[in-house]
Design an enzyme around this catalytic site. Structure first.
Site, short mmCIF file in Angstrom:
data_model
loop_
_atom_site.label_atom_id
_atom_site.label_comp_id
_atom_site.label_asym_id
_atom_site.label_seq_id
_atom_site.Cartn_x
_atom_site.Cartn_y
_atom_site.Cartn_z
N GLU A 1 -2.54 3.89 -1.17
CA GLU A 1 -3.43 5.00 -1.54
C GLU A 1 -4.38 5.38 -0.41
O GLU A 1 -4.94 6.48 -0.40
CB GLU A 1 -4.21 4.64 -2.81
N CYS B 1 -3.17 -5.00 -3.84
CA CYS B 1 -4.16 -5.93 -3.33
C CYS B 1 -4.68 -6.83 -4.47
O CYS B 1 -3.95 -7.67 -4.96
CB CYS B 1 -5.28 -5.18 -2.62
N HIS C 1 -2.54 -1.20 1.12
CA HIS C 1 -3.08 -0.12 0.29
C HIS C 1 -2.41 1.23 0.58
O HIS C 1 -2.89 1.99 1.43
CB HIS C 1 -4.58 0.03 0.55
#
EC number: 6.3.5.3
Length: 244
Positions: free
Chosen positions: A210, A91, A208
């Site tokens: 994660e 990002c 994302h």
């Protein structure tokens, strides 16, 4: 869980807000050695992978990543990357990599001119990278996005180079893998969600991973990216040991 531990460094800029998310999944889910790297440090230290996390570095003043690109640590991140070190920008981290010249292109405001935070689908276009080695070409991953300036742009000549070089790793699609305008959340050219550099050691992606690696969250598609990287690093380590 894949065997083998590696050293990950997560760079923290003023305004980073996904640094702890990345630290948590790498240390607790993937059992890797992780440390934070402060933006004023002059070296990334002894690490195998550098992660530039999401957030709003320096408040996204001027444009996202424009100021972070000049943080003291970035000089060594560029050195590390140019010497073949593995770097992932997620990002805002992707935006910083672009501003630093490590990846091509530019970022514009989302086509809707609104901040978007939702789950999207991305298609694996190249599974022959260290970041997608455990994926199949055409795999569809469900991964969240959260950005206001995720509209990735390159000119026609650069797009042609990315396509011919097989450097487009992910493209936005629908849940069935169809890549079309309706599945493009931000207006990115060619539905691009992630690209790599010519050397294949630098990945920039807007979604994302994660945020969808912990089973407690109900989706682990992002784990395929981290597991692919750990698998690839293990492969290289084993190869180097065998050559001794």
């Amino acid at each position: 869980m894949l065997e083998g531990k590696f050293k990950f460094g997560v760079v923290v800029f003023p305004g980073s807000n996904c640094d702890h998310d990345v630290y948590y999944v790498l240390s607790e889910i993937f059992k890797q050695d992780v440390k934070f790297i402060w933006h004023k440090d002059d070296s990334v230290g002894d690490v195998d992978v550098v992660v530039l996390p999401g957030g709003f570095s320096y408040g996204d003043y001027l444009r996202p990543g424009a100021i972070a690109r000049f943080s003291p640590v970035m000089k060594d991140v560029v050195r590390f990357a140019n010497e073949g070190g593995v770097v992932i920008g997620i990002c805002n981290g992707f935006q910083i990599l672009v501003e630093a010249g490590l990846l091509p292109g530019a970022f514009l405001r989302n086509k809707s001119l609104r901040f978007i935070c939702k789950n999207v689908y991305i298609k694996v276009e190249n599974n022959e990278t260290i970041f997608t080695s455990l994926c199949k070409k055409g795999d569809v991953l469900k991964i969240p996005i959260a950005h206001g300036d995720g509209n990735y742009y390159v000119d026609d000549e650069t797009l042609d180079e990315l396509i011919k070089g097989d450097r487009i790793v992910f493209r936005y699609c629908d849940k069935n893998g169809n890549v079309d305008e309706a599945s493009n959340p931000n207006g990115s050219v060619f539905n691009i969600a992630g690209v790599i550099n010519e050397g294949g050691n630098i990945l920039g992606m807007m979604p994302h991973p994660e945020r969808c690696s912990d089973p407690a969250l109900g989706c682990t598609d992002g784990a395929k990216i981290f597991n692919s990287l750990i698998y690839s690093l293990n492969f290289v380590r084993k190869f180097l040991i065998e050559q001794k």
